[in-house]
Write a protein that holds these residues in place. Structure first.
Motif: not given
Ligand code: EPZ
Length: 436
Positions: A124, A167, A309, A331, A375
């Motif tokens: 979102d 995010s 992570d 997270i 992880r």
């Molecule tokens: C990045 O994912 C990493 N992946 C993840 O690593 C990491 O766990 C995560 O950041 C948090 O640090 C890459 O960089 C490829 P977020 P990302 O959007 O960007 C919520 C690994 O093991 N959220 O920062 O997808 C989400 O549900 C992977 O290498 C929304 O609500 O994560 C989460 O609770 C796993 N709406 C929080 O934000 C959105 O539109 C952080 O997610 C997007 C995210």
């Protein structure tokens, strides 16, 4: 499908070289969509995730050549701007081509990434950010269709904070789309992770005008085009942390070379609080092991706080610590799959509502366990190194997504670990039966 067979108890020694960052490589490779000039991206780790990203770029018209850890790219055609479900479902981070495509071509179709085992993975914030730039977003049959308005994207002031804070990939997508928007964009509550900074630095080297990356406020002044780049991605801080914890678990003074200690301050602080010192000399970090780590408590939060992570790996160290520890996962509240498998190895862990309480035990014992995400898989591998007896870890394909030649590099440190074909995995047995 492969499994690891690990004989626990070996002391490790020597030095391990950190690979380039997977989570920096994925969005930086997508920057190749934003220029028609050739690019070289160095120290990109050879992982299933980076290989999937290269395949996604190939379907989007980018020609790629991978040699000696460097990916050479050249945008050849812009006929197809649809990132297909069969590739994005393998790696949800494929959604990070959305911003570059929309910015560079004015339209993009990317499969909705769907969830994964660590929890629902909403986008979102990505969509809200792109709409703030004027994009028209529609969702249809599992696909995101994004289209720039007639006059093109326009700079805007965007608040990008969600329920769980900032995010990473939403920041990346909006930052990339804003590079070509008319006027200036300010992203408030931007992710501060080093991987976001690396992407911004790479885009600036290509001619973008981005300020403030690494802080919660990023400003992007629109430009007309970007030139090619020769870029070396930052070292992988999550892999670095995993190896340091492996040293602490096995009470081995191993050295992890080529990392960025300044990207790991929260992790080094927790290790110190647990009684594990890490000596730093330039980009070399050497574990000073202690007889038995002390319990502690932590909460995972966006950078610079303790990274989600590294939550599964630190759980393994807490599992054998003196005393009771507590981990609050802010997270991905459901991200405790490693706990259930660690309990099979004798750990005393209870989890509920995004919290884990870990009562340290003297020793873990080897057991048949299964990886559920990259992880958790890495955490079970290092736990097995310290456990008594043999561990069989199934579904190591999860680990191959994020750790380059994991078992080879651990074996070089003295670990007794080998990769075998897993004939005992129910999925393998079912598949074989299906072929008869
Ligand atoms: C990045 O994912 C990493 N992946 C993840 O690593 C990491 O766990 C995560 O950041 C948090 O640090 C890459 O960089 C490829 P977020 P990302 O959007 O960007 C919520 C690994 O093991 N959220 O920062 O997808 C989400 O549900 C992977 O290498 C929304 O609500 O994560 C989460 O609770 C796993 N709406 C929080 O934000 C959105 O539109 C952080 O997610 C997007 C995210």
């Amino acid at each position: 499908m492969d499994a690891f067979i690990i004989q626990g108890g070996a002391r490790l020694s020597g030095t391990i070289q950190v690979s380039g960052s997977k989570n920096a490589s994925l969005p930086i490779l997508a920057a190749s969509l934003m220029t028609d000039q050739p690019c070289v991206f160095r120290k990109v780790p050879e992982l299933s995730d980076t290989k999937t990203q290269v395949k996604i770029l190939n379907t989007l018209g980018v020609e790629t050549r991978w040699e000696k850890g460097a990916v050479h790219t050249r945008l050849r055609d812009t006929d197809n701007s649809t990132a297909p479900y069969e590739l994005v479902k393998q790696m949800r981070a494929g959604v990070c081509v959305l911003g570059p495509l929309l910015g560079a071509r004015g339209h993009a179709t990317v499969s909705l990434p769907g969830g994964c085992v660590i929890g629902e993975r909403p986008i979102d914030l990505h969509l809200r950010g792109l709409e703030a730039l004027g994009a028209i977003i529609t969702l249809d049959k599992g696909n995101i269709h994004a289209k720039a308005p007639k006059g093109g994207l326009r700079g805007a002031e965007i608040y990008l904070g969600g329920t769980f804070g900032s995010s990473v990939l939403a920041t990346d997508n909006v930052m990339c789309a804003a590079v070509f928007a008319k006027g200036t964009t300010v992203i408030e509550c931007a992710a501060c992770e080093p991987e976001v900074v690396d992407l911004a630095d790479c885009l600036n080297a290509m001619g973008a005008k981005i300020e403030g990356a690494g802080s919660p406020r990023i400003t992007i002044h629109g430009v007309k085009r970007l030139k090619g780049v020769d870029w070396t991605v930052i070292p992988d801080r999550i892999e670095t942390a995993t190896f340091l914890i492996a040293g602490a678990l096995t009470r081995s003074p191993i050295t992890v070379a080529g990392g960025r200690p300044d990207h790991l301050i929260a992790v080094l602080d927790i290790l110190k609080r647990m009684g594990v010192e890490v000596e730093r000399k330039g980009n070399k970090m050497t574990v000073v092991p202690c007889e038995r780590p002390r319990a502690t408590s932590l909460t995972t939060l966006p950078y610079p706080a303790f990274p989600t992570d590294v939550q599964s790996p630190i759980l393994t160290l807490m599992a054998i610590a003196e005393g009771s520890s507590q981990v609050t996962e802010r997270i991905y509240p459901d991200r405790f799959m490693a706990a259930a498998e660690l309990k099979r190895m004798g750990a005393n862990i209870s989890t509920s509502n995004g919290q884990a309480v870990i009562h340290g035990v003297a020793k873990l014992s080897g057991a048949p366990v299964m990886a559920s995400d990259l992880r958790a898989g890495a955490a079970l591998t290092i736990a097995a190194l310290a456990a008594e007896g043999e561990t069989r870890l199934a579904r190591v394909y999860h680990i191959d997504r994020g750790y380059e030649r994991f078992e080879d590099r651990l074996r070089k440190l003295g670990a007794r670990i080998e990769r075998v074909k897993d004939t005992e995995d129910p999925l393998v047995i079912a598949a074989a039966a299906g072929q008869q």
